[in-house]
Design an enzyme around this catalytic site. Structure first.
Site, PDB file in Angstrom:
ATOM      1  N   ASP A  99      27.135 131.667 108.379  1.00  0.00           N
ATOM      2  CA  ASP A  99      28.014 132.188 107.338  1.00  0.00           C
ATOM      3  C   ASP A  99      29.465 131.898 107.707  1.00  0.00           C
ATOM      4  O   ASP A  99      30.003 130.840 107.403  1.00  0.00           O
ATOM      5  CB  ASP A  99      27.761 133.681 107.133  1.00  0.00           C
ATOM      6  CG  ASP A  99      28.521 134.239 105.936  1.00  0.00           C
ATOM      7  OD1 ASP A  99      29.284 133.487 105.297  1.00  0.00           O
ATOM      8  OD2 ASP A  99      28.354 135.431 105.631  1.00  0.00           O
ATOM      9  N   THR A 100      30.119 132.791 108.426  1.00  0.00           N
ATOM     10  CA  THR A 100      31.509 132.540 108.839  1.00  0.00           C
ATOM     11  C   THR A 100      31.581 131.724 110.125  1.00  0.00           C
ATOM     12  O   THR A 100      32.665 131.356 110.562  1.00  0.00           O
ATOM     13  CB  THR A 100      32.253 133.865 109.045  1.00  0.00           C
ATOM     14  OG1 THR A 100      31.614 134.604 110.091  1.00  0.00           O
ATOM     15  CG2 THR A 100      32.253 134.688 107.770  1.00  0.00           C
ATOM     16  N   LYS A 154      24.046 139.527 121.729  1.00  0.00           N
ATOM     17  CA  LYS A 154      25.230 139.695 120.889  1.00  0.00           C
ATOM     18  C   LYS A 154      25.292 141.125 120.370  1.00  0.00           C
ATOM     19  O   LYS A 154      24.303 141.670 119.895  1.00  0.00           O
ATOM     20  CB  LYS A 154      25.153 138.720 119.709  1.00  0.00           C
ATOM     21  CG  LYS A 154      26.276 138.845 118.701  1.00  0.00           C
ATOM     22  CD  LYS A 154      25.996 137.987 117.486  1.00  0.00           C
ATOM     23  CE  LYS A 154      24.844 138.552 116.657  1.00  0.00           C
ATOM     24  NZ  LYS A 154      24.597 137.769 115.441  1.00  0.00           N
ATOM     25  N   GLU A 169      30.642 136.353  79.624  1.00  0.00           N
ATOM     26  CA  GLU A 169      29.198 136.592  79.734  1.00  0.00           C
ATOM     27  C   GLU A 169      28.439 135.271  79.734  1.00  0.00           C
ATOM     28  O   GLU A 169      28.826 134.304  79.082  1.00  0.00           O
ATOM     29  CB  GLU A 169      28.717 137.459  78.570  1.00  0.00           C
ATOM     30  CG  GLU A 169      29.172 138.908  78.642  1.00  0.00           C
ATOM     31  CD  GLU A 169      28.615 139.734  77.503  1.00  0.00           C
ATOM     32  OE1 GLU A 169      27.836 139.193  76.683  1.00  0.00           O
ATOM     33  OE2 GLU A 169      28.965 140.929  77.421  1.00  0.00           O
ATOM     34  N   GLN A 215      20.854 142.670 104.037  1.00  0.00           N
ATOM     35  CA  GLN A 215      20.652 144.117 104.091  1.00  0.00           C
ATOM     36  C   GLN A 215      19.201 144.390 103.724  1.00  0.00           C
ATOM     37  O   GLN A 215      18.870 144.706 102.581  1.00  0.00           O
ATOM     38  CB  GLN A 215      21.623 144.833 103.146  1.00  0.00           C
ATOM     39  CG  GLN A 215      23.060 144.831 103.655  1.00  0.00           C
ATOM     40  CD  GLN A 215      23.982 145.676 102.797  1.00  0.00           C
ATOM     41  OE1 GLN A 215      24.231 145.346 101.648  1.00  0.00           O
ATOM     42  NE2 GLN A 215      24.484 146.757 103.353  1.00  0.00           N
TER      43      GLN A 215
END
Length: 323
Positions: A234-235, A202, A43, A101
């Site tokens: 990102d990737t 895309k 924690e 999202q």
């Protein structure tokens, strides 16, 4: 008492302390003392090491990898400051995680950007300062002020110097790697001096995250220097596929730029082996040594944030920074 007369305290989480230090250097004030520790079960514990009673407090913490750790850490810091009677808690989030999202694209999906906004507000945040949110509407997910900065001027200024000859000859085309980034690419093209605009059509897979397929190219790129512009890499699958499509269709060279270099998974290997000549990013996310390859150029956006903080505290307009 006006906020300009209140004491300013700047705290940093563990996500990107160098960024916090750079902001403090630009403002000419020291970084305030705090301690982060772990209990034996993992924690997160936080201890604020100096008084913040009645102070205008700024907490600097991008929610980058590991996103869950840094998000919980930020929530705990906010709670500690709130219970210590800070007058106002301002979150400086160079990278706002969980932003991808931001709407439901199919049934039974969460809207995590709204969830995170709720958590930050409930914890006690009074203001959020960020740059290039994944979607502009995320500002509306908050019921507190959100100062949404833009990195495009910083990135465009770099390319104006690097590609000055090509820009002067009108041989530069700014490319959006997808339809959703057209507004961003158009603004970037204007900042370069009305460069031409092209769009990669895309199609993203709905079955597997981070997987996409380049479909078609809209615009003129033959014999031209191209700059791919996005908010996040990102990737790097999108950027690399787009670069290949541009070179196949006659571009002389491909550059890429983004605000947030997430660079997860195979991103570094993909960029290293790609046809992209240079990738220009900002320091909203720390780049660890394994990600520092020759193709990547990092620009500091800390001075822009420092000026935003200076204006917010003195109750001056921040909108001039958008220009």
């Amino acid at each position: 008492m006006s906020s300009s007369l209140r004491e300013v305290k700047i705290f940093s989480g563990s996500a990107h302390q160098k960024f916090a230090e750079d902001i403090c250097i630009n403002l000419g004030i020291p970084l305030s003392a705090s301690k982060l520790f772990r209990f034996s079960d993992g924690e997160i514990g936080v201890s604020i090491e100096e008084s913040v009673r009645g102070a205008d407090v700024y907490v600097i913490q991008p929610t980058c990898e590991p996103a869950n750790e840094h998000l919980v850490e930020l929530l705990i810091i906010i709670d500690a400051l709130k219970r210590a009677s800070a007058y106002r808690i301002n979150l400086v989030m160079p990278y706002f995680g969980y932003a991808r999202q931001d709407r439901k694209t199919r049934s039974r999906e969460p809207i995590t950007a709204k969830l995170i906004a709720n958590l930050l507000e409930k914890a006690g945040a009074d203001r959020v300062i960020s740059v290039d949110l994944h979607a502009g509407q995320i500002q509306g997910f908050f019921d507190i002020p959100v100062d949404h900065l833009a990195a495009s001027a910083l990135l465009a200024s770099y390319f104006k110097q690097t590609l000055s000859d090509e820009i002067a000859k009108g041989l530069v085309t700014v490319v959006s790697p997808d339809i959703g980034g057209v507004v961003r690419a158009r603004k970037f093209a204007e900042q370069l001096g009305n460069a031409e605009l092209a769009i990669v059509d895309k199609r993203r897979s709905h079955e597997v995250a981070n997987v996409c397929e380049v479909m078609e190219l809209i615009g003129n790129i033959e014999g031209r220097t191209t700059i791919l512009v996005d908010d996040i890499i990102d990737t790097a699958g999108t950027m690399v596929q787009a670069a290949e499509a541009l070179m196949q269709r006659g571009a002389t060279s491909v550059y890429a730029c983004c605000t947030h270099p997430v660079l997860s998974g195979p991103a570094i290997d993909r960029l290293r082996d790609s046809k992209i000549k240079e990738v220009v990013v900002t320091d909203t996310i720390p780049l660890h040594s394994a990600k520092q390859i020759d193709k990547i150029t990092v620009l500091s956006i800390a001075p822009l944030f420092a000026e935003a903080l200076r204006r917010i505290h003195s109750e001056h307009s921040v909108s001039i920074l958008f220009r």
